[in-house]
Design a protein around this motif. Structure first.
Motif, PDB file in Angstrom:
ATOM      1  N   ASN A 179       0.807  -1.233   0.000  1.00  0.00           N
ATOM      2  CA  ASN A 179       0.000   0.000   0.000  1.00  0.00           C
ATOM      3  C   ASN A 179       0.837   1.278   0.000  1.00  0.00           C
ATOM      4  N   TYR A 180       2.124   1.131  -0.321  1.00  0.00           N
ATOM      5  CA  TYR A 180       3.017   2.306  -0.311  1.00  0.00           C
ATOM      6  C   TYR A 180       2.520   3.423  -1.232  1.00  0.00           C
ATOM      7  N   ASP A 181       2.154   3.055  -2.458  1.00  0.00           N
ATOM      8  CA  ASP A 181       1.812   4.098  -3.450  1.00  0.00           C
ATOM      9  C   ASP A 181       0.604   4.922  -3.012  1.00  0.00           C
TER      10      ASP A 181
ATOM     11  N   GLY B 143       3.059  17.276  -1.421  1.00  0.00           N
ATOM     12  CA  GLY B 143       3.902  17.678  -2.556  1.00  0.00           C
ATOM     13  C   GLY B 143       4.726  16.547  -3.143  1.00  0.00           C
ATOM     14  N   TYR B 144       4.378  15.301  -2.802  1.00  0.00           N
ATOM     15  CA  TYR B 144       5.147  14.143  -3.298  1.00  0.00           C
ATOM     16  C   TYR B 144       5.274  14.168  -4.829  1.00  0.00           C
ATOM     17  N   GLU B 145       4.146  14.389  -5.508  1.00  0.00           N
ATOM     18  CA  GLU B 145       4.176  14.404  -6.983  1.00  0.00           C
ATOM     19  C   GLU B 145       5.052  15.543  -7.483  1.00  0.00           C
TER      20      GLU B 145
ATOM     21  N   LEU C 215       7.499  17.083  -5.987  1.00  0.00           N
ATOM     22  CA  LEU C 215       8.918  16.797  -5.735  1.00  0.00           C
ATOM     23  C   LEU C 215       9.509  16.009  -6.908  1.00  0.00           C
ATOM     24  N   HIS C 216       8.788  14.977  -7.336  1.00  0.00           N
ATOM     25  CA  HIS C 216       9.298  14.154  -8.433  1.00  0.00           C
ATOM     26  C   HIS C 216       9.290  14.917  -9.758  1.00  0.00           C
ATOM     27  N   GLU C 217       8.270  15.715  -9.968  1.00  0.00           N
ATOM     28  CA  GLU C 217       8.208  16.491 -11.221  1.00  0.00           C
ATOM     29  C   GLU C 217       9.365  17.491 -11.300  1.00  0.00           C
TER      30      GLU C 217
ATOM     31  N   VAL D 120      18.832   5.616  -5.720  1.00  0.00           N
ATOM     32  CA  VAL D 120      19.083   4.926  -4.448  1.00  0.00           C
ATOM     33  C   VAL D 120      17.790   4.969  -3.627  1.00  0.00           C
ATOM     34  N   GLY D 121      17.335   3.810  -3.182  1.00  0.00           N
ATOM     35  CA  GLY D 121      16.031   3.743  -2.503  1.00  0.00           C
ATOM     36  C   GLY D 121      14.923   3.962  -3.514  1.00  0.00           C
ATOM     37  N   ALA D 122      14.951   3.161  -4.564  1.00  0.00           N
ATOM     38  CA  ALA D 122      14.023   3.358  -5.698  1.00  0.00           C
ATOM     39  C   ALA D 122      12.589   2.995  -5.347  1.00  0.00           C
TER      40      ALA D 122
ATOM     41  N   LYS E 163       8.628   4.993  -8.515  1.00  0.00           N
ATOM     42  CA  LYS E 163       8.078   6.304  -8.867  1.00  0.00           C
ATOM     43  C   LYS E 163       9.118   7.219  -9.516  1.00  0.00           C
ATOM     44  N   ASP E 164      10.301   7.303  -8.910  1.00  0.00           N
ATOM     45  CA  ASP E 164      11.343   8.215  -9.417  1.00  0.00           C
ATOM     46  C   ASP E 164      11.635   7.888 -10.881  1.00  0.00           C
ATOM     47  N   ILE E 165      11.820   6.588 -11.147  1.00  0.00           N
ATOM     48  CA  ILE E 165      12.216   6.159 -12.491  1.00  0.00           C
ATOM     49  C   ILE E 165      11.071   6.319 -13.482  1.00  0.00           C
TER      50      ILE E 165
ATOM     51  N   ALA F  51      18.079   0.862 -10.393  1.00  0.00           N
ATOM     52  CA  ALA F  51      17.094   0.973  -9.312  1.00  0.00           C
ATOM     53  C   ALA F  51      17.588   0.149  -8.137  1.00  0.00           C
ATOM     54  N   GLN F  52      18.134   0.835  -7.122  1.00  0.00           N
ATOM     55  CA  GLN F  52      18.683   0.111  -5.961  1.00  0.00           C
ATOM     56  C   GLN F  52      17.770   0.303  -4.766  1.00  0.00           C
ATOM     57  N   ASP F  53      17.587  -0.735  -3.981  1.00  0.00           N
ATOM     58  CA  ASP F  53      16.801  -0.626  -2.744  1.00  0.00           C
ATOM     59  C   ASP F  53      17.143  -1.831  -1.873  1.00  0.00           C
ATOM     60  N   ILE F  54      16.915  -1.690  -0.566  1.00  0.00           N
ATOM     61  CA  ILE F  54      17.170  -2.825   0.331  1.00  0.00           C
ATOM     62  C   ILE F  54      15.895  -3.625   0.586  1.00  0.00           C
ATOM     63  N   SER F  55      14.762  -3.184   0.047  1.00  0.00           N
ATOM     64  CA  SER F  55      13.514  -3.934   0.231  1.00  0.00           C
ATOM     65  C   SER F  55      13.160  -4.700  -1.041  1.00  0.00           C
TER      66      SER F  55
ATOM     67  N   CYS G  32      18.396  10.328  -4.410  1.00  0.00           N
ATOM     68  CA  CYS G  32      18.109   9.586  -3.176  1.00  0.00           C
ATOM     69  C   CYS G  32      16.950  10.337  -2.514  1.00  0.00           C
ATOM     70  N   LEU G  33      15.736   9.957  -2.892  1.00  0.00           N
ATOM     71  CA  LEU G  33      14.560  10.724  -2.476  1.00  0.00           C
ATOM     72  C   LEU G  33      13.807   9.997  -1.361  1.00  0.00           C
ATOM     73  N   LEU G  34      13.719  10.662  -0.214  1.00  0.00           N
ATOM     74  CA  LEU G  34      12.915  10.182   0.919  1.00  0.00           C
ATOM     75  C   LEU G  34      13.484   8.901   1.531  1.00  0.00           C
ATOM     76  N   VAL G  35      14.796   8.829   1.609  1.00  0.00           N
ATOM     77  CA  VAL G  35      15.479   7.620   2.110  1.00  0.00           C
ATOM     78  C   VAL G  35      16.388   7.943   3.304  1.00  0.00           C
TER      79      VAL G  35
HETATM   80  C1  LIG Z   1       9.830   6.404   1.420  1.00  0.00           C
HETATM   81  S1  LIG Z   1      10.500   5.216   0.310  1.00  0.00           S
HETATM   82  C2  LIG Z   1      11.003   6.240  -1.056  1.00  0.00           C
HETATM   83  C3  LIG Z   1      10.918   5.492  -2.367  1.00  0.00           C
HETATM   84  C4  LIG Z   1      11.071   6.384  -3.607  1.00  0.00           C
HETATM   85  N1  LIG Z   1      12.357   7.039  -3.643  1.00  0.00           N
HETATM   86  C5  LIG Z   1       9.956   7.389  -3.689  1.00  0.00           C
HETATM   87  O1  LIG Z   1      10.241   8.591  -3.758  1.00  0.00           O
HETATM   88  O2  LIG Z   1       8.794   6.974  -3.701  1.00  0.00           O
HETATM   89  C6  LIG Z   1      12.029   4.796   1.073  1.00  0.00           C
HETATM   90  C7  LIG Z   1      12.745   3.624   0.392  1.00  0.00           C
HETATM   91  O3  LIG Z   1      14.104   3.624   0.832  1.00  0.00           O
HETATM   92  C8  LIG Z   1      14.510   2.275   1.009  1.00  0.00           C
HETATM   93  N2  LIG Z   1      15.696   2.288   1.865  1.00  0.00           N
HETATM   94  C9  LIG Z   1      15.780   2.469   3.205  1.00  0.00           C
HETATM   95  N3  LIG Z   1      17.071   2.410   3.597  1.00  0.00           N
HETATM   96  C10 LIG Z   1      17.808   2.228   2.482  1.00  0.00           C
HETATM   97  C11 LIG Z   1      19.202   2.095   2.223  1.00  0.00           C
HETATM   98  N4  LIG Z   1      20.089   2.156   3.203  1.00  0.00           N
HETATM   99  N5  LIG Z   1      19.604   1.897   0.941  1.00  0.00           N
HETATM  100  C12 LIG Z   1      18.704   1.842  -0.060  1.00  0.00           C
HETATM  101  N6  LIG Z   1      17.367   1.941   0.122  1.00  0.00           N
HETATM  102  C13 LIG Z   1      16.934   2.133   1.377  1.00  0.00           C
HETATM  103  C14 LIG Z   1      13.279   1.597   1.575  1.00  0.00           C
HETATM  104  O4  LIG Z   1      13.340   0.204   1.416  1.00  0.00           O
HETATM  105  C15 LIG Z   1      12.171   2.264   0.745  1.00  0.00           C
HETATM  106  O5  LIG Z   1      11.903   1.543  -0.435  1.00  0.00           O
END
Ligand SMILES: C[S@@+](CC[C@H](N)C(=O)[O-])C[C@H]1O[C@@H](n2cnc3c(N)ncnc32)[C@H](O)[C@@H]1O
Length: 221
Positions: free
Chosen positions: A11-13, A22-24, A26-28, A47-49, A53-55, A69-73, A112-115
């Motif tokens: 349900n993230y989106d 302002g999420y939209e 920010l990306h625009e 980073v934290g894709a 959305k970013d891509i 597209a890198q992420d730890i989830s 690296c948006l919102l990470v």
């Molecule tokens: C709030 S979301 C932002 C996702 C996207 N950038 C956006 O704007 O919608 C935060 C993301 O950062 C990832 N994240 C958290 N710590 C991280 C790390 N150390 N390296 C990479 N991704 C990470 C999370 O798994 C999550 O997918």
């Protein structure tokens, strides 16, 4: 930090547009600047894709750019992967699940948006910024968006009110109120500049501010 797994990923989106005023936009605005800065053929490290959305935003404004597209989830990236397939973008995206390690590719810009706000300032923020910097050539742009420390005593309360206006439920507001105090590690402007300088970036320029959520752009030194 929220774990961004299972339901939190599913349900993230829906959730994020109510939690980040302002999420939209920010990306625009990030995409508009990359469009102006980068050549037609470029590779962008995200980073934290998350769910992509970013891509997705960037891929729409340039048909040739490639993305990492890198992420730890894994769960967030699985949704991103599906989104890329549905939109015909898969051939332009390399998905990297796990900590950021050298990609071996030439990278023209990073996002690296919102990470970073989820990482404590005990070396973790610095380590991630250093890992990003190590992938970038001299002068490459870096876009960073984060919750930063409140700049007025009424900012956080106003932010919660704005979230309610965006459709956040009362329970959601309570959770966000708790998270703002316990799940985020916001820096103030001075510490953010210091950390960027320490990790090899030049002066950050602010390009987005929606109450606590702040976007800056800087370049690799
Ligand atoms: C709030 S979301 C932002 C996702 C996207 N950038 C956006 O704007 O919608 C935060 C993301 O950062 C990832 N994240 C958290 N710590 C991280 C790390 N150390 N390296 C990479 N991704 C990470 C999370 O798994 C999550 O997918």
């Amino acid at each position: 930090m929220p774990n961004f797994k299972a339901d939190e990923a599913l349900n993230y989106d829906q959730r994020i547009t109510r939690l980040v005023p302002g999420y939209e936009l920010l990306h625009e605005l990030t995409a508009a600047q990359l469009k102006t800065l980068l050549p037609d053929e470029a590779t962008i490290l995200v980073v934290g894709a998350g769910t992509g959305k970013d891509i997705i935003e960037l891929a729409q404004i340039n048909p040739l750019w490639h993305f990492i597209a890198q992420d730890i989830s894994e769960d967030m990236l699985a949704i991103a992967d599906r989104n890329f397939t549905n939109l015909g973008l898969s051939s332009r995206v390399t998905i990297v699940n796990g900590p950021l390690t050298p990609t071996g590719e030439h990278i023209d810009a990073a996002l690296c948006l919102l990470v970073l706000h989820f990482l404590p300032d005990d070396g973790d923020k610095e380590a991630l910024l250093k890992a990003i910097r190590s992938q970038l050539p001299h002068k490459a742009p870096f876009f960073l968006a984060d919750l930063i420390a409140p700049e007025t005593e009424f900012e956080r309360e106003s932010q919660l009110f704005a979230c309610r206006q965006l459709g956040l439920t009362e329970v959601g507001e309570q959770r966000m109120r708790h998270n703002l105090h316990h799940e985020f590690y916001p820096l103030d402007r001075m510490r953010l500049s210091e950390l960027l300088a320490q990790t090899g970036f030049d002066t950050p320029h602010h390009y987005f501010k929606a109450l606590g959520f702040t976007g800056v752009v800087c370049r690799a030194d």
